[in-house]
Design a protein around this motif. Sequence first.
Motif, PDB file in Angstrom:
ATOM      1  N   THR A  11       0.873  -1.182  -0.115  1.00 24.08           N
ATOM      2  CA  THR A  11       0.110   0.001  -0.158  1.00 24.08           C
ATOM      3  C   THR A  11       0.730   1.067  -0.045  1.00 24.08           C
ATOM      4  OG1 THR A  11      -0.273   0.161   2.487  1.00 24.08           O
ATOM      5  CG2 THR A  11      -2.000  -1.260   1.240  1.00 24.08           C
ATOM      6  N   LEU A  12       2.048   1.531   0.613  1.00 21.38           N
ATOM      7  CA  LEU A  12       2.995   2.336   0.508  1.00 21.38           C
ATOM      8  C   LEU A  12       4.421   1.798   0.243  1.00 21.38           C
ATOM      9  CD1 LEU A  12       2.066   4.030   3.973  1.00 21.38           C
ATOM     10  CD2 LEU A  12       1.564   4.905   1.789  1.00 21.38           C
ATOM     11  N   SER A  13       4.759   2.636  -0.860  1.00 25.08           N
ATOM     12  CA  SER A  13       6.138   2.413  -1.078  1.00 25.08           C
ATOM     13  C   SER A  13       7.104   2.824  -0.379  1.00 25.08           C
ATOM     14  CB  SER A  13       6.408   2.990  -2.614  1.00 25.08           C
ATOM     15  OG  SER A  13       6.520   4.524  -2.463  1.00 25.08           O
ATOM     16  N   VAL A  14       8.321   2.356  -0.194  1.00 21.63           N
ATOM     17  CA  VAL A  14       9.605   2.881   0.602  1.00 21.63           C
ATOM     18  C   VAL A  14       9.726   4.256   0.284  1.00 21.63           C
ATOM     19  CG1 VAL A  14      11.837   2.677   1.076  1.00 21.63           C
ATOM     20  CG2 VAL A  14      10.457   0.482   0.845  1.00 21.63           C
ATOM     21  N   ASP A  15       9.990   4.671  -0.931  1.00 25.87           N
ATOM     22  CA  ASP A  15       9.977   6.022  -1.184  1.00 25.87           C
ATOM     23  C   ASP A  15       8.925   6.942  -0.664  1.00 25.87           C
ATOM     24  OD1 ASP A  15      12.168   5.232  -2.688  1.00 25.87           O
ATOM     25  OD2 ASP A  15      11.148   5.482  -4.527  1.00 25.87           O
ATOM     26  N   THR A  16       7.689   6.656  -0.692  1.00 25.55           N
ATOM     27  CA  THR A  16       6.517   7.441  -0.089  1.00 25.55           C
ATOM     28  C   THR A  16       6.647   7.276   1.506  1.00 25.55           C
ATOM     29  OG1 THR A  16       4.874   6.553  -1.715  1.00 25.55           O
ATOM     30  CG2 THR A  16       4.145   7.516   0.465  1.00 25.55           C
ATOM     31  N   VAL A  17       7.098   6.433   2.078  1.00 31.31           N
ATOM     32  CA  VAL A  17       7.417   6.589   3.394  1.00 31.31           C
ATOM     33  C   VAL A  17       8.597   7.311   3.817  1.00 31.31           C
ATOM     34  CG1 VAL A  17       8.245   5.186   5.778  1.00 31.31           C
ATOM     35  CG2 VAL A  17       6.137   4.244   4.072  1.00 31.31           C
ATOM     36  N   LEU A  18       9.548   7.290   3.228  1.00 34.39           N
ATOM     37  CA  LEU A  18      10.844   7.966   3.442  1.00 34.39           C
ATOM     38  C   LEU A  18      10.471   9.597   3.010  1.00 34.39           C
ATOM     39  CD1 LEU A  18      13.455   5.914   2.030  1.00 34.39           C
ATOM     40  CD2 LEU A  18      12.985   6.208   4.218  1.00 34.39           C
ATOM     41  N   ALA A  19       9.772   9.878   1.940  1.00 40.96           N
ATOM     42  CA  ALA A  19       9.299  11.207   1.551  1.00 40.96           C
ATOM     43  C   ALA A  19       8.582  11.904   2.698  1.00 40.96           C
ATOM     44  CB  ALA A  19       8.615  11.261   0.343  1.00 40.96           C
ATOM     45  N   ARG A  20       7.422  10.948   3.437  1.00 39.52           N
ATOM     46  CA  ARG A  20       6.644  11.658   4.388  1.00 39.52           C
ATOM     47  C   ARG A  20       7.846  11.787   5.730  1.00 39.52           C
ATOM     48  NH1 ARG A  20       1.397   7.922   4.349  1.00 39.52           N
ATOM     49  NH2 ARG A  20       0.486   8.544   2.291  1.00 39.52           N
ATOM     50  N   GLU A  21       8.579  10.935   6.059  1.00 36.88           N
ATOM     51  CA  GLU A  21       9.523  11.184   7.147  1.00 36.88           C
ATOM     52  C   GLU A  21      10.368  12.208   6.898  1.00 36.88           C
ATOM     53  OE1 GLU A  21      11.552   7.432   7.647  1.00 36.88           O
ATOM     54  OE2 GLU A  21       9.858   6.535   8.638  1.00 36.88           O
ATOM     55  N   ALA A  22      10.848  12.395   5.646  1.00 38.47           N
ATOM     56  CA  ALA A  22      11.696  13.681   5.432  1.00 38.47           C
ATOM     57  C   ALA A  22      10.998  14.939   5.464  1.00 38.47           C
ATOM     58  CB  ALA A  22      12.272  13.524   4.028  1.00 38.47           C
ATOM     59  N   ASP A  23       9.786  15.177   5.021  1.00 32.42           N
ATOM     60  CA  ASP A  23       8.886  16.280   5.096  1.00 32.42           C
ATOM     61  C   ASP A  23       8.807  16.573   6.551  1.00 32.42           C
ATOM     62  OD1 ASP A  23       9.156  16.526   2.375  1.00 32.42           O
ATOM     63  OD2 ASP A  23       6.921  15.485   2.088  1.00 32.42           O
ATOM     64  N   ALA A  24       8.317  15.616   7.339  1.00 28.41           N
ATOM     65  CA  ALA A  24       8.016  15.925   8.666  1.00 28.41           C
ATOM     66  C   ALA A  24       9.337  16.506   9.390  1.00 28.41           C
ATOM     67  CB  ALA A  24       7.627  14.491   9.480  1.00 28.41           C
ATOM     68  N   PHE A  25      10.632  15.904   9.155  1.00 29.50           N
ATOM     69  CA  PHE A  25      11.888  16.293   9.586  1.00 29.50           C
ATOM     70  C   PHE A  25      12.007  17.745   9.380  1.00 29.50           C
ATOM     71  CE2 PHE A  25      16.067  17.228   9.167  1.00 29.50           C
ATOM     72  CZ  PHE A  25      16.534  16.893  10.482  1.00 29.50           C
ATOM     73  N   LEU A  26      11.870  18.064   8.075  1.00 31.39           N
ATOM     74  CA  LEU A  26      12.121  19.458   7.709  1.00 31.39           C
ATOM     75  C   LEU A  26      11.366  20.418   8.142  1.00 31.39           C
ATOM     76  CD1 LEU A  26      12.950  18.648   3.956  1.00 31.39           C
ATOM     77  CD2 LEU A  26      14.582  19.368   5.808  1.00 31.39           C
ATOM     78  N   ARG A  27       9.855  20.150   8.390  1.00 29.25           N
ATOM     79  CA  ARG A  27       8.898  20.970   9.095  1.00 29.25           C
ATOM     80  C   ARG A  27       9.107  21.175  10.544  1.00 29.25           C
ATOM     81  NH1 ARG A  27       5.386  17.768   6.019  1.00 29.25           N
ATOM     82  NH2 ARG A  27       4.608  16.680   7.895  1.00 29.25           N
ATOM     83  N   SER A  28       9.965  20.280  11.386  1.00 32.16           N
ATOM     84  CA  SER A  28      10.192  20.330  12.666  1.00 32.16           C
ATOM     85  C   SER A  28      11.368  21.114  12.866  1.00 32.16           C
ATOM     86  CB  SER A  28      10.308  18.878  13.138  1.00 32.16           C
ATOM     87  OG  SER A  28      11.656  18.524  12.893  1.00 32.16           O
ATOM     88  N   LEU A  29      12.149  21.624  11.914  1.00 35.69           N
ATOM     89  CA  LEU A  29      13.331  22.511  12.208  1.00 35.69           C
ATOM     90  C   LEU A  29      12.795  23.997  12.596  1.00 35.69           C
ATOM     91  CD1 LEU A  29      15.389  21.224   8.991  1.00 35.69           C
ATOM     92  CD2 LEU A  29      15.730  20.794  11.366  1.00 35.69           C
ATOM     93  N   PRO A  30      13.824  24.445  13.034  1.00 32.97           N
ATOM     94  CA  PRO A  30      13.446  25.979  13.584  1.00 32.97           C
ATOM     95  C   PRO A  30      13.278  26.830  12.302  1.00 32.97           C
ATOM     96  CG  PRO A  30      15.046  24.941  15.214  1.00 32.97           C
ATOM     97  CD  PRO A  30      14.707  24.130  13.939  1.00 32.97           C
ATOM     98  N   GLU A  31      12.465  27.770  12.232  1.00 29.81           N
ATOM     99  CA  GLU A  31      12.506  28.632  11.319  1.00 29.81           C
ATOM    100  C   GLU A  31      14.001  29.408  10.899  1.00 29.81           C
ATOM    101  OE1 GLU A  31      10.680  30.656   8.068  1.00 29.81           O
ATOM    102  OE2 GLU A  31       9.677  29.253   9.535  1.00 29.81           O
ATOM    103  N   GLY A  32      14.540  29.534   9.878  1.00 28.22           N
ATOM    104  CA  GLY A  32      15.518  30.260   9.383  1.00 28.22           C
ATOM    105  C   GLY A  32      17.069  29.149   9.708  1.00 28.22           C
ATOM    106  N   LEU A  33      16.612  28.105  10.306  1.00 30.53           N
ATOM    107  CA  LEU A  33      18.044  27.020  10.456  1.00 30.53           C
ATOM    108  C   LEU A  33      18.764  27.045   9.230  1.00 30.53           C
ATOM    109  CD1 LEU A  33      19.623  25.248  12.567  1.00 30.53           C
ATOM    110  CD2 LEU A  33      18.149  23.578  11.998  1.00 30.53           C
TER     111      LEU A  33
END
Length: 96
Positions: A11-33
Amino acid sequence: MAASRPACADTLSVDTVLAREADAFLRSLPEGLQKRQEEAVRRAMAGDDAALEAVRASRNAPPMIPADVVATDISEIYRLYRGQAEIPVHEFWEKC
């Protein structure tokens, strides 16, 4: 003979899971980092590495380990993390 895979494995490709995790990580970074880190690298390239050393030092904070995880140092540079509850692989696949 091919190994059977549970239906949910497709149902979910590895690429999809990794992309979601990467997006979540980037959203969690402080503004301007990212911009501050870029500037630190540029200064270091010009000979002033103080800002880059500060960036590196800020990443050296000890990890926050959840109460249900056991951490064991197995060498000076490696640490093994284990959950206290073991879930057999077949149970994982049955739940997905």
